[in-house]
Design a protein around this motif. Structure first.
Motif, PDB file in Angstrom:
ATOM      1  N   ILE A  84       0.839  -1.205   0.000  1.00  0.00           N
ATOM      2  CA  ILE A  84       0.000   0.000   0.000  1.00  0.00           C
ATOM      3  C   ILE A  84       0.871   1.251   0.000  1.00  0.00           C
ATOM      4  CG2 ILE A  84      -1.691   1.318   1.338  1.00  0.00           C
ATOM      5  CD1 ILE A  84      -2.708  -1.401   2.388  1.00  0.00           C
ATOM      6  N   LEU A  85       1.854   1.297   0.890  1.00  0.00           N
ATOM      7  CA  LEU A  85       2.688   2.491   0.987  1.00  0.00           C
ATOM      8  C   LEU A  85       3.542   2.685  -0.258  1.00  0.00           C
ATOM      9  CD1 LEU A  85       3.877   2.422   4.731  1.00  0.00           C
ATOM     10  CD2 LEU A  85       1.913   3.573   3.705  1.00  0.00           C
ATOM     11  N   THR A  86       4.063   1.592  -0.821  1.00  0.00           N
ATOM     12  CA  THR A  86       4.862   1.706  -2.040  1.00  0.00           C
ATOM     13  C   THR A  86       4.013   2.233  -3.189  1.00  0.00           C
ATOM     14  OG1 THR A  86       6.306  -0.111  -1.350  1.00  0.00           O
ATOM     15  CG2 THR A  86       6.290   0.453  -3.687  1.00  0.00           C
ATOM     16  N   THR A  87       2.793   1.706  -3.309  1.00  0.00           N
ATOM     17  CA  THR A  87       1.892   2.156  -4.377  1.00  0.00           C
ATOM     18  C   THR A  87       1.531   3.631  -4.207  1.00  0.00           C
ATOM     19  OG1 THR A  87       0.953  -0.061  -4.524  1.00  0.00           O
ATOM     20  CG2 THR A  87      -0.320   1.732  -5.504  1.00  0.00           C
ATOM     21  N   LYS A  88       1.180   4.018  -2.980  1.00  0.00           N
ATOM     22  CA  LYS A  88       0.788   5.410  -2.740  1.00  0.00           C
ATOM     23  C   LYS A  88       1.978   6.343  -2.889  1.00  0.00           C
ATOM     24  CE  LYS A  88      -3.342   4.056  -1.870  1.00  0.00           C
ATOM     25  NZ  LYS A  88      -4.374   4.191  -2.924  1.00  0.00           N
ATOM     26  N   GLU A  89       3.163   5.866  -2.538  1.00  0.00           N
ATOM     27  CA  GLU A  89       4.352   6.702  -2.684  1.00  0.00           C
ATOM     28  C   GLU A  89       4.612   7.020  -4.158  1.00  0.00           C
ATOM     29  OE1 GLU A  89       8.890   6.870  -0.891  1.00  0.00           O
ATOM     30  OE2 GLU A  89       7.936   4.931  -1.209  1.00  0.00           O
ATOM     31  N   ARG A  90       4.382   6.044  -5.021  1.00  0.00           N
ATOM     32  CA  ARG A  90       4.577   6.276  -6.452  1.00  0.00           C
ATOM     33  C   ARG A  90       3.489   7.193  -7.002  1.00  0.00           C
ATOM     34  NH1 ARG A  90       6.507   0.286  -8.597  1.00  0.00           N
ATOM     35  NH2 ARG A  90       8.467   0.281  -7.419  1.00  0.00           N
ATOM     36  N   THR A  91       2.274   7.049  -6.484  1.00  0.00           N
ATOM     37  CA  THR A  91       1.207   7.963  -6.897  1.00  0.00           C
ATOM     38  C   THR A  91       1.564   9.390  -6.513  1.00  0.00           C
ATOM     39  OG1 THR A  91      -0.461   6.224  -6.607  1.00  0.00           O
ATOM     40  CG2 THR A  91      -1.243   8.492  -6.655  1.00  0.00           C
ATOM     41  N   CYS A  92       2.097   9.546  -5.302  1.00  0.00           N
ATOM     42  CA  CYS A  92       2.507  10.880  -4.843  1.00  0.00           C
ATOM     43  C   CYS A  92       3.622  11.432  -5.721  1.00  0.00           C
ATOM     44  CB  CYS A  92       2.970  10.813  -3.386  1.00  0.00           C
ATOM     45  SG  CYS A  92       1.643  10.549  -2.196  1.00  0.00           S
ATOM     46  N   ALA A  93       4.583  10.570  -6.091  1.00  0.00           N
ATOM     47  CA  ALA A  93       5.683  11.026  -6.939  1.00  0.00           C
ATOM     48  C   ALA A  93       5.171  11.493  -8.293  1.00  0.00           C
ATOM     49  CB  ALA A  93       6.699   9.901  -7.115  1.00  0.00           C
ATOM     50  N   ASP A  94       4.195  10.785  -8.844  1.00  0.00           N
ATOM     51  CA  ASP A  94       3.626  11.168 -10.140  1.00  0.00           C
ATOM     52  C   ASP A  94       2.894  12.511 -10.056  1.00  0.00           C
ATOM     53  OD1 ASP A  94       4.595   8.850 -11.246  1.00  0.00           O
ATOM     54  OD2 ASP A  94       2.722   7.729 -10.997  1.00  0.00           O
ATOM     55  N   ARG A  95       2.344  12.834  -8.882  1.00  0.00           N
ATOM     56  CA  ARG A  95       1.573  14.067  -8.726  1.00  0.00           C
ATOM     57  C   ARG A  95       2.380  15.186  -8.067  1.00  0.00           C
ATOM     58  NH1 ARG A  95      -4.592  12.241  -7.059  1.00  0.00           N
ATOM     59  NH2 ARG A  95      -4.766  10.511  -8.548  1.00  0.00           N
ATOM     60  N   GLY A  96       3.665  14.962  -7.912  1.00  0.00           N
ATOM     61  CA  GLY A  96       4.512  15.992  -7.333  1.00  0.00           C
ATOM     62  C   GLY A  96       4.284  16.217  -5.856  1.00  0.00           C
ATOM     63  N   ILE A  97       3.908  15.165  -5.126  1.00  0.00           N
ATOM     64  CA  ILE A  97       3.648  15.257  -3.680  1.00  0.00           C
ATOM     65  C   ILE A  97       4.808  14.637  -2.917  1.00  0.00           C
ATOM     66  CG2 ILE A  97       2.096  14.557  -1.818  1.00  0.00           C
ATOM     67  CD1 ILE A  97      -0.136  14.365  -3.902  1.00  0.00           C
ATOM     68  N   SER A  98       5.261  15.330  -1.894  1.00  0.00           N
ATOM     69  CA  SER A  98       6.309  14.797  -1.022  1.00  0.00           C
ATOM     70  C   SER A  98       5.670  13.930   0.051  1.00  0.00           C
ATOM     71  CB  SER A  98       7.091  15.950  -0.373  1.00  0.00           C
ATOM     72  OG  SER A  98       8.054  15.436   0.532  1.00  0.00           O
ATOM     73  N   PHE A  99       5.968  12.640   0.021  1.00  0.00           N
ATOM     74  CA  PHE A  99       5.351  11.674   0.939  1.00  0.00           C
ATOM     75  C   PHE A  99       6.402  11.097   1.866  1.00  0.00           C
ATOM     76  CE2 PHE A  99       4.104   7.153   1.718  1.00  0.00           C
ATOM     77  CZ  PHE A  99       3.039   7.410   2.570  1.00  0.00           C
ATOM     78  N   THR A 100       6.151  11.194   3.175  1.00  0.00           N
ATOM     79  CA  THR A 100       7.069  10.665   4.183  1.00  0.00           C
ATOM     80  C   THR A 100       6.324   9.667   5.052  1.00  0.00           C
ATOM     81  OG1 THR A 100       8.239  12.777   4.251  1.00  0.00           O
ATOM     82  CG2 THR A 100       8.648  11.237   6.054  1.00  0.00           C
ATOM     83  N   ALA A 101       6.889   8.480   5.232  1.00  0.00           N
ATOM     84  CA  ALA A 101       6.240   7.436   6.038  1.00  0.00           C
ATOM     85  C   ALA A 101       7.237   6.820   6.998  1.00  0.00           C
ATOM     86  CB  ALA A 101       5.644   6.347   5.136  1.00  0.00           C
ATOM     87  N   VAL A 102       6.863   6.774   8.271  1.00  0.00           N
ATOM     88  CA  VAL A 102       7.631   6.075   9.301  1.00  0.00           C
ATOM     89  C   VAL A 102       6.652   5.129   9.979  1.00  0.00           C
ATOM     90  CG1 VAL A 102       8.996   6.285  11.399  1.00  0.00           C
ATOM     91  CG2 VAL A 102       9.143   8.069   9.645  1.00  0.00           C
TER      92      VAL A 102
END
Length: 446
Positions: free
Chosen positions: A304-322
């Protein structure tokens, strides 16, 4: 007024019946205590129930309800300590055992009084009466054991929801009240006035109550089985998605390696330092995109996080997950996917609309604090939040105007299933969604 009144059930018979009902459920439940403890507690429970019944018999009739509550309390403690159940589970099981005891006691005494009326005598403790007692109780409780052992798991604890436990107690109260209504007043549409007629009504009502509780548990078991199947399917789907992503990564890395040869050769030939620096920056970004993988300790959450991280990258969103994915070990795959998927989809939807790329920020944290599993999703926003008449957040999707805030409702529903809660707050243009899940309550452990 009751005509042709029949003798009351002997106190010792009632105590034995209540004790036997407890033993039936201790036998069919998943026990968290050693068998020796179950035997000792059951023996103490029998003595306590006999004592309570004779104590009840010495009290005025006005305290009859108090006596029944004392007997119910003894049954509850017998099941609680004899099987090692949780408090809610113990209440849920005791209510069922109480209805079963009422049914068997009424049926047995109905047979006794029928035989006594034909013979013209009532003998509570002669060998005929004792033999009939043993035969009736053995047959009834044996059948109850056969019926209920398929309704409860002996390998996992029974975990009724608060609503299920409340419904069971309510059914028990109604069943007890209706079956004993004739003893309180014969002047109602549901009362009997003849002695044998009263026992007919009591036995029939108790049987209906037991049947309803059986159907309730069977339905709960079917729902649980369906949820497990859905969870397995969700996990299989997650593993399939992980495989597809891994395959895509391998293919992408192959293409990247091929392109890198030409890019590195071009950079070596570049004499302008500024052009070389720009080339290295572009090269770093292309490598970073394909190296982004989440490793939280939970494979479903990783996908889930990997998929959403790539979606964020495509939309120019900085995504941070811990995230510590091991905290979700007792949570179903389906619930993990729904909770984190909805939370991140809402954050991505809101953040994607920001004009300033530097404001497109999403933060996710999953950690343990004070025996709680905490899920926190934060995203920046610059618009005004809209709510419906009930105070729920409205979605901003134009094609989903009839399902306002469904994602948040789904998150709340999942949290409530695990005994947790959801809070939403805003602070200086930061939207913060927090989910608290108790580590030792709800579905996680109880």
């Amino acid at each position: 007024m009751i005509t042709n009144a029949l003798p009351d059930i002997p106190r010792s018979y009632t105590a034995i019946c209540e004790w036997a009902a407890c033993v039936v459920y201790i036998a069919v439940l998943f026990r968290r205590v050693p068998p020796r403890r179950s035997v000792v507690v059951s023996a103490i429970g029998l003595a306590a129930l006999i004592a309570v019944q004779y104590f009840d018999g010495s009290m005025p009739i006005l305290f009859w309800i108090v006596g029944m509550l004392l007997a119910f309390g003894c049954m509850y403690l017998t099941i609680l300590f004899g099987a090692g159940t949780g408090k809610r589970e113990g209440l849920y099981i005791t209510a069922r055992a109480f209805v079963l005891a009422e049914l068997v006691a009424s049926l047995h005494w109905q047979i006794v009084t029928f035989i006594g009326m034909r013979n013209g005598r009532f003998a509570d403790y002669d060998w005929h009466a004792v033999l009939l007692l043993v035969a009736t109780y053995a047959l009834c409780f044996g059948l109850a054991w056969l019926v209920e052992r398929g309704n409860f798991s002996q390998t996992t604890p029974t975990l009724p929801t608060a609503s299920a436990a409340t419904a069971t107690v309510a059914i028990t109260i109604v069943t007890f009240a209706m079956s004993n209504l004739s003893f309180v007043s014969t002047n109602t549409p549901f009362s009997g006035s003849m002695g044998q007629e009263i026992f007919h009504i009591r036995t029939l009502v108790d049987f209906c109550g037991f049947a309803i509780l059986y159907a309730q548990q069977e339905q709960a078991r079917r729902i649980e089985a369906s949820a497990k199947i859905a969870s397995i399917n969700a996990q299989l789907d997650s593993q399939h998605q992980e495989y597809l992503q891994s395959k895509e990564n391998i293919e992408s890395l192959g293409r990247l390696a091929h392109d890198l040869k030409h890019q590195i050769a071009a950079l070596r030939a570049e004499v302008d330092p500024e052009h070389a620096a720009a080339g290295f920056e572009q090269l770093e970004k292309s490598v970073q995109r394909y190296s982004a993988q989440q490793h939280t300790g939970n494979p479903v959450l990783d996908v889930i996080l990997t998929t959403k991280e790539r979606t964020c990258a495509d939309r120019g969103i900085s995504f941070t997950a811990v995230a510590d994915g091991s905290l979700l070990s007792n949570m179903s795959s389906m619930d993990i996917a729904s909770l984190f998927g909805n939370a991140l989809d809402n954050a991505i939807e809101a953040t994607s609309k920001l004009a300033d790329p530097e404001q497109r920020l999403i933060k996710l944290a999953l950690f343990e604090q004070n025996s709680f599993t905490v899920v926190r999703v934060e995203n920046y926003y610059d618009s005004r939040l809209s709510k419906d008449a009930d105070g729920n957040l409205r979605t901003t999707k134009r094609d989903d105007q009839h399902r306002h805030g469904f994602g948040v409702k789904s998150i709340r529903h999942i949290a409530q299933q695990y005994g947790g809660e959801v809070t939403i707050r805003t602070d200086n243009h930061w939207f913060v969604l927090t989910v608290l899940l108790p580590r030792q309550t709800g579905l996680m452990a109880m």
